[in-house]
Design an enzyme around this catalytic site. Sequence first.
Site, PDB file in Angstrom:
ATOM      1  N   GLU A   1      -9.935   4.057   6.077  1.00 24.25           N
ATOM      2  CA  GLU A   1      -9.145   4.525   7.218  1.00 24.25           C
ATOM      3  C   GLU A   1      -9.983   5.273   8.253  1.00 24.25           C
ATOM      4  OE1 GLU A   1      -6.559   3.213   7.822  1.00 24.25           O
ATOM      5  OE2 GLU A   1      -5.759   2.523   5.896  1.00 24.25           O
TER       6      GLU A   1
ATOM      7  N   GLY B   1       2.942   2.498  10.805  1.00 19.73           N
ATOM      8  CA  GLY B   1       2.708   1.696  12.003  1.00 19.73           C
ATOM      9  C   GLY B   1       2.539   0.208  11.708  1.00 19.73           C
TER      10      GLY B   1
ATOM     11  N   GLU C   1      -2.422  -3.954   6.910  1.00 21.07           N
ATOM     12  CA  GLU C   1      -3.498  -4.940   7.050  1.00 21.07           C
ATOM     13  C   GLU C   1      -3.544  -6.008   5.958  1.00 21.07           C
ATOM     14  OE1 GLU C   1      -3.962  -1.621   6.271  1.00 21.07           O
ATOM     15  OE2 GLU C   1      -5.551  -1.382   4.772  1.00 21.07           O
TER      16      GLU C   1
ATOM     17  N   HIS D   1      -6.859  -2.077  14.979  1.00 25.57           N
ATOM     18  CA  HIS D   1      -7.041  -1.338  13.728  1.00 25.57           C
ATOM     19  C   HIS D   1      -6.784  -2.245  12.518  1.00 25.57           C
ATOM     20  CE1 HIS D   1      -6.810   2.355  11.177  1.00 25.57           C
ATOM     21  NE2 HIS D   1      -6.002   1.601  10.474  1.00 25.57           N
ATOM     22  N   GLU D   2      -5.638  -2.901  12.517  1.00 25.96           N
ATOM     23  CA  GLU D   2      -5.299  -3.738  11.364  1.00 25.96           C
ATOM     24  C   GLU D   2      -6.267  -4.918  11.254  1.00 25.96           C
ATOM     25  OE1 GLU D   2      -3.390  -2.197   9.522  1.00 25.96           O
ATOM     26  OE2 GLU D   2      -2.542  -0.855  11.015  1.00 25.96           O
TER      27      GLU D   2
ATOM     28  N   GLU E   1       0.852  -1.184   0.000  1.00 24.90           N
ATOM     29  CA  GLU E   1       0.000   0.000   0.000  1.00 24.90           C
ATOM     30  C   GLU E   1       0.894   1.242   0.000  1.00 24.90           C
ATOM     31  OE1 GLU E   1      -2.736   0.437   3.274  1.00 24.90           O
ATOM     32  OE2 GLU E   1      -3.765   2.088   2.292  1.00 24.90           O
TER      33      GLU E   1
HETATM   34  N1  TRP Z   1      -3.133   0.868   5.728  1.00 26.10           N
HETATM   35  C1  TRP Z   1      -2.148   1.107   6.754  1.00 26.10           C
HETATM   36  C2  TRP Z   1      -2.959   1.389   8.011  1.00 26.10           C
HETATM   37  O1  TRP Z   1      -3.484   2.427   8.220  1.00 26.10           O
HETATM   38  C3  TRP Z   1      -1.274   2.276   6.429  1.00 26.10           C
HETATM   39  C4  TRP Z   1       0.070   1.986   5.880  1.00 26.10           C
HETATM   40  C5  TRP Z   1       0.959   1.080   6.321  1.00 26.10           C
HETATM   41  C6  TRP Z   1       0.727   2.673   4.821  1.00 26.10           C
HETATM   42  N2  TRP Z   1       2.122   1.191   5.610  1.00 26.10           N
HETATM   43  C7  TRP Z   1       1.994   2.131   4.685  1.00 26.10           C
HETATM   44  C8  TRP Z   1       0.364   3.701   3.982  1.00 26.10           C
HETATM   45  C9  TRP Z   1       2.899   2.612   3.741  1.00 26.10           C
HETATM   46  C10 TRP Z   1       1.260   4.164   3.033  1.00 26.10           C
HETATM   47  C11 TRP Z   1       2.516   3.627   2.914  1.00 26.10           C
HETATM   48  O2  TRP Z   1      -3.229   0.526   8.758  1.00 26.10           O
HETATM   49 ZN    ZN Z   2      -5.600   1.706   8.502  1.00 29.28          ZN
END
Ligand code: TRP
Ligand code: ZN
Length: 871
Positions: free
Chosen positions: A321, A262, A265, A298-299, A123
């Site tokens: 999100e 952080g 998912e 969250h994940e 992502e």
């Molecule tokens: N979807 C992830 C979250 O909010 C966000 C995320 C994790 C992300 N790694 C990333 C977004 C790297 C951009 C780039 O749980």
């Molecule tokens: Zn998220």
Amino acid sequence: MRDAQPKAIQLADYRAPAYEVTDTHLRFELHDGYTLVHSNLSLKQNGDETELLLNGQDLELISIKLDGKLLSEADYTTAEEALILSGLGASHTLEMTTRIYPEKNTALEGLYRSGGMYCTQCEAEGFRRITYYPDRPDVMSVFTTEIIADAARYPVLLSNGNPVSEKIEDGKKHVVWHDPHKKPAYLFALVAGDLQVRDDHFTTCSGREVLLRIFVEPQNVDKTEYALDALKRSMRWDEEVYGREYDLDIFMIVAVDDFNMGAMENKGLNIFNSSCVLANPATATDAAYQRIEAIVAHEYFHNWSGNRVTCRDWFQLSLKEGFTVFRDAGFSADMNSATVKRIEDATMLRTVQFAEDGGPMAHPVQPDSYIEISNFYTVTIYEKGAEVVGMLHKILGEEGFRKGSDLYFERHDGQAVTINEFVQAMEDANDVDLTQFRLWYKQSGTPVVEVLTQYDHAAERLTLNLRQYTPDTPGQTDKKPLWIPVQLGLIGHDGEDMEVRPDQPDFWTEDSQVLHFREAEQTFSFGGVVEEPVVSLFRDFSAPVRIHYQHSQSALRFMLQHDSDGFNRWDAGQQLMLHWIELAEKGRFKFTQDDIDALHTVINDVELDPAMVAYLLALPSESYIAESRPQYDPVAIHKAREQVMAALADTLSDDFKACYQRLNVSGDYQPVPEDMARRSLKNLALSYWAKADAEGVEAARLQFSSADNMTDQMAALRTLVAHGNQAEAEQALAEFYTQWQQDSLVVNQWLTVQCGSSKLGTPAHIRQLLEHEAFDWRNPNKVRSVIGAFANQALCHFHGADGEGYKLLADAVTRLNESNPQIASRLLTPLTRWKRLVPNQSQMMKSELQRIMDHGSLSKDVYEVVSKSLM
Ligand code: TRP
Ligand code: ZN
């Protein structure tokens, strides 16, 4: 890196994909120095368009075959980061082989190495760094993945879904995974390494057994228990509160040290920044435990809000999100104190999000254009997005909201949808018109609500006049009035809530005590109000707005002691403190006896949740104070705040000492809410006591050396750094490093304490730490612990008069722009606030931005933020 100016992507240009990929077969061969990726895609035409665009970045194309026939360069065209096939028919098989270099990947997008292992981050647009593919969330496919690697060095080979087969041949391990749920490429994941696993089980509400596994590097096995516990609680909670059951036989979490965000998912295979998943009592603070609980949830919650129902395009990012943050906040509120969680979330919103919304990167919860999507993983998308969902919850009520969410999941399971479809489901399930409410997704900027109240004693009538406007933001003017839920209470002189009976019942929801404020200006009246009440507005922070209403000082003291709404009780205290700090800045601050009495009531209220008492007694942060003003001088704010802190500490020093001694009980550390609450108040009391009194510093010293858990040790270290003398601080820091130098996550905390300190965090000290053996430019956590802590917390040094702080940040951004653009761009945020600073600072910040711009060869990430900031 690029030469031409990158161009913006527009929501208005969205087109459905010409081809679906019904099946995706991948085979990864992991070799030393490079990886070969073989793909086999089953393509199916969607409409009558015959051109297929495959995204690809930093790939070496080895071969490409269409329906078994090898293609030559004449058979396709290559555009910037894309490969295009034209004149295609209804269905095809496409096979490709690409070569990639994970060991050279410092951007941490796509397939890369962290420590001794391989992992992925796809992502938002990382999959295109693995192979050519329609890398867009509305292309959803069933993935089968084979991984081949040296059996001795990479005994653990993971991907999404369920394991299918496993064998060892000629020293190579071959593993096949199959994920039956179709998904976009951004949810793909692969992990390879010599990892240890801790297993657990969960039985779902329908009686299915799920294997839960956490994979970590061997030295971290003793830090996995809490995350597993949080995971099981999340799974149960999602069944009970949202009716959502898990849908695979296995759920895996992997901890990696080098990670830009952080956690992620990925379907059935969540990958976590190790700082957001690993904990044991000796090394992790209570705050870290709470963060882990929230991020694991969250994940996990993304499995439905994000994976089963995903986003049509990245303009819809808040669909997953915002909703998922709302869901994890509900979980944390249920696991801990709901009021404290609300205070923390509102504080974050009012400091960080309001600042973003008032700056050059302001954007709606549903943006309409971007240059680099990574720049839009923002507090506006996440936290404001969650507040917007929260307002829907307030408007529809618990039951109505659940009906809407059930309909949304049922209607859109397996689809890639828009924010509008989410709102539509809420509308359809509740038979309500949310047309005006949708503006919350489209308009950027923080709305201002001005309030006037008038009380007519003879008529026993209260009148409430509300006006709203939203200031212009870059590219957006003339905003329309929003539908703002105002949760309202009227407090009588006995401190009890009075009945609220508006003369406009159509605008009132009795269950939630919410007034619906929907026009530019509206007047509401309330009858049967027998005495002049204290008006408690926006209880529970019912809308993400700035409120302009002048309570008298005595009303604020009254609310601090009596408001039945915990959030407003705390907020009243914050407003009082803001006022004291303003007076201190003008050299006119002195406590009144009434102030002292109010504070006494709070600190000695043994009925109250200690965590709540700790928040009630904590001064607003420097950034919160800054954000409450149109223009600010960080050094002046720091001095004024220090003065009020000293006065508070001196005035109540006996109480703080007594409080500390009362709560400093021995016993085994447990990361449970009651104990965390007690420790938070105890350590706040310690810090005030040490500020007032050498005896308190002595107590901190003792706690530092005798603590058996990181919460107490770290709190003592912070106190010694903040309130001890220089020698005491340095000695404690040295001892701490000697004790913990083998544990990278603890060393990060050690870096943060110093770099974020208004005592120690000078540019000279930061530059020294950048040379320290513990620092590593390639590790985002280290960069955040040093440079991030400095620029976001040590405000009086970052904004120092000589401009050295700005220069340091700009140097770091320029350096990281090459190796890790996402991190470079995120680090830049404090400089984008330059227009809000007093003129001297403002000018110096702007010229550092210009210096970055002039550097040339900027990544899209940095270019977008710097260019928008200079406009
Ligand atoms: N979807 C992830 C979250 O909010 C966000 C995320 C994790 C992300 N790694 C990333 C977004 C790297 C951009 C780039 O749980
Ligand atoms: Zn998220």
